[in-house]
Write an enzyme that holds these catalytic residues in place. Structure first.
Site, mmCIF file in Angstrom:
data_model
loop_
_atom_site.group_PDB
_atom_site.id
_atom_site.type_symbol
_atom_site.label_atom_id
_atom_site.label_comp_id
_atom_site.label_asym_id
_atom_site.label_seq_id
_atom_site.Cartn_x
_atom_site.Cartn_y
_atom_site.Cartn_z
ATOM 1 N N LYS A 209 8.324 6.175 -4.259
ATOM 2 C CA LYS A 209 8.089 7.227 -5.246
ATOM 3 C C LYS A 209 7.655 6.776 -6.623
ATOM 4 O O LYS A 209 8.174 5.807 -7.161
ATOM 5 C CB LYS A 209 9.361 8.036 -5.396
ATOM 6 C CG LYS A 209 9.663 8.832 -4.148
ATOM 7 C CD LYS A 209 10.878 9.691 -4.349
ATOM 8 C CE LYS A 209 11.017 10.680 -3.199
ATOM 9 N NZ LYS A 209 12.292 11.385 -3.264
ATOM 10 N N GLY A 364 15.505 -3.717 -3.648
ATOM 11 C CA GLY A 364 16.211 -3.809 -2.365
ATOM 12 C C GLY A 364 15.297 -3.935 -1.168
ATOM 13 O O GLY A 364 15.396 -4.876 -0.370
ATOM 14 N N GLY A 387 19.013 -2.615 -7.927
ATOM 15 C CA GLY A 387 18.965 -1.730 -9.105
ATOM 16 C C GLY A 387 18.886 -2.502 -10.406
ATOM 17 O O GLY A 387 18.131 -2.143 -11.321
HETATM 18 P P1 ADP Z 1 12.415 -1.230 -3.437
HETATM 19 O O1 ADP Z 1 13.764 -0.997 -2.800
HETATM 20 O O2 ADP Z 1 11.827 -2.551 -3.058
HETATM 21 O O3 ADP Z 1 12.456 -0.994 -4.912
HETATM 22 P P2 ADP Z 1 11.577 1.467 -2.798
HETATM 23 O O4 ADP Z 1 12.991 1.818 -2.502
HETATM 24 O O5 ADP Z 1 10.957 2.046 -3.990
HETATM 25 O O6 ADP Z 1 11.403 -0.137 -2.825
HETATM 26 O O7 ADP Z 1 10.634 1.916 -1.606
HETATM 27 C C1 ADP Z 1 10.835 1.512 -0.278
HETATM 28 C C2 ADP Z 1 10.462 2.605 0.682
HETATM 29 O O8 ADP Z 1 9.149 3.069 0.440
HETATM 30 C C3 ADP Z 1 10.472 2.121 2.106
HETATM 31 O O9 ADP Z 1 11.526 2.765 2.792
HETATM 32 C C4 ADP Z 1 9.109 2.521 2.664
HETATM 33 O O10 ADP Z 1 9.172 3.075 3.957
HETATM 34 C C5 ADP Z 1 8.651 3.566 1.668
HETATM 35 N N1 ADP Z 1 7.191 3.683 1.668
HETATM 36 C C6 ADP Z 1 6.283 2.712 1.433
HETATM 37 N N2 ADP Z 1 5.028 3.173 1.570
HETATM 38 C C7 ADP Z 1 5.121 4.480 1.912
HETATM 39 C C8 ADP Z 1 4.168 5.501 2.203
HETATM 40 N N3 ADP Z 1 2.852 5.260 2.190
HETATM 41 N N4 ADP Z 1 4.631 6.738 2.504
HETATM 42 C C9 ADP Z 1 5.953 6.971 2.534
HETATM 43 N N5 ADP Z 1 6.903 6.051 2.275
HETATM 44 C C10 ADP Z 1 6.499 4.813 1.964
HETATM 45 MG MG MG Z 2 14.806 0.804 -2.250
#
Ligand code: ADP
Ligand code: MG
Length: 410
Positions: A209, A364, A387
């Protein structure tokens, strides 16, 4: 940001026979389908060892505290730290345990410690005063620890002002970072401050997001030379640029925010690079039918990964960079057929690191992706705090860091 003291700044005379309250992050995951508690990944325990060894070798009496899971202020026998103590012993740490982190029993054992010995207090989150940072709980913890020195090595908990982090710090005369905390700050804060970074510096940002990442994008836009955007959040940006995004994940409320970020980039003379193609699926499923589409020819389906031309583009940007900060997967990497972009970025990071570049991964899911890719050892720094690493990348001051001293008072 002022450099914080760490345990290496303390002469051993300040540690020998002294009572040290050490907050570590021993919040390890357990096997899900086991009747007895079995640690499934002890990375966090291993990461805490250098600080523990430094303190015990210097003859400190270490009162060690951590949370485990989310017991929400209640005693929960499945979230006791006994398995963690056992693992610490396997790694050669002489550690005692007590059934509660506060109270007379814990205080008596803490008082009985000999130089170089460690008392692991029970899960701090068995008391709601931990997450509330309640003065009564903090005082009870201080009555047990009676700390001469407070050491915070729990980077993963540093973005919260809890009783055993920012709270108890005020009860010690000296407050310093542990070695893991120091390493995290060096890499992440160093990157955010643009301190000694090798340029060009590139940020790769993905994940689900825009709403959860916009602060990271804006912060890194100022520090880096270029920001590459993939993952679910790319679609809100592409919508802001006027593209048809079909059924892809778009946060309507954030289209304007994305447009503002694009404008800010222009004003700063920086580049935000967006994907030129995508892996577009018929539905959100691991076995969904999919095809490669150029961004400007999208009419239906949902984009679940970056496409091959984008991979090539991002790869070249990463390989040409001196420093890369990566946060957020490029696609739905949990589904094998949409994991290609994420693993390609992981590979590019490993390659640029082998050429002498600096690679930093935080968040994460991004860290999970790096672990799954088997490339973890080829990355300069993988943050242990999800976080906390995000908040640092956003340029925020973390309470667990702010409470530390920047110089020794005499
Ligand atoms: P991080 O934990 O590394 O900060 P996020 O929690 O922001 O990363 O995002 C991870 C999630 O984003 C994953 O579960 C992944 O499935 C989702 N994601 C990545 N690309 C897409 C996409 N094109 N559409 C929907 N979800 C997505
Ligand atoms: Mg995450």
């Amino acid at each position: 940001m002022i450099r914080k003291l760490n345990i290496r700044d303390l002469p051993s005379s300040l540690l020998n026979s002294k009572r040290v309250f050490l907050r570590a992050d021993l919040n390890v995951p357990f096997e899900k389908n086991s009747s007895i508690p079995v640690i499934s990944d002890d990375t966090r325990i291993k990461s805490a060892l250098p600080t523990l060894q430094h303190l015990t070798a210097a003859g400190a009496k270490v009162i060690l505290a951590s949370h485990l899971g989310r017991p929400k202020g209640q005693v929960n026998d499945s979230l006791r730290l006994a398995p963690v103590a056992d693992r610490l012993r396997e790694y050669g740490v002489d550690v005692l345990t007590v059934p509660d982190c506060i109270g007379d029993k814990a205080a008596a054992v803490a008082d009985s410690l000999v130089d170089g010995q460690v008392l692991l207090l029970e899960n701090t989150r068995f008391h709601s005063g931990e997450t509330d940072n309640h003065p009564e709980f903090v005082q009870a913890l201080a009555n047990v620890a009676k700390p001469d020195i407070y050491v915070n090595d729990a980077f993963g908990a540093a973005h919260r002002a809890h009783g055993s982090t920012a709270g108890i710090a005020e009860h010690a005369k000296i407050r310093v970072a542990g070695l893991l905390m120091e390493k995290e700050l060096n890499f992440l804060e160093g990157a955010v401050n643009g301190r000694n970074v090798k340029r060009p510096m590139v940020a790769v940002i993905g994940g689900a997001k825009v709403s959860s990442k916009i602060a990271v994008v804006e912060s890194l836009l100022h520090k880096t030379d270029r920001v590459l955007i993939g993952g679910g959040m790319m679609w809100t940006f592409l919508r802001a640029m006027g593209h048809n995004t079909a059924d892809s994940l778009v946060e309507e409320d954030y289209v304007d925010v994305a447009r503002d970020a694009l404008r800010t980039a222009k004003e700063l003379g920086k580049e935000i690079l967006l994907p030129v193609d995508a892996v577009v699926a018929a539905s959100f499923a691991s076995d969904a039918a999919y095809e490669i589409k150029q961004i400007n020819e999208l009419t239906s389906g949902m984009g679940l990964d970056i496409g091959p031309r984008t991979i090539e583009l991002f790869r070249n940007q990463v390989l040409d960079a001196g420093t890369v900060v990566w946060n957020g997967p490029m696609g739905v990497f949990e589904f094998e057929q949409f994991a290609t972009g994420t693993f390609a970025v992981a590979n590019a990071l490993a390659e640029m690191t082998a050429k002498g570049g600096v690679s930093i991964v935080g968040g994460g899911d991004s860290v999970a992706a790096i672990q799954v890719s088997g490339l973890a050892s080829k990355i300069s720094h993988i943050s242990t705090g999800g976080g906390a690493s995000l908040e640092l990348l956003e340029g925020k001051v973390l309470p667990g860091v702010a409470c530390l001293d920047d110089q020794l008072e005499h």
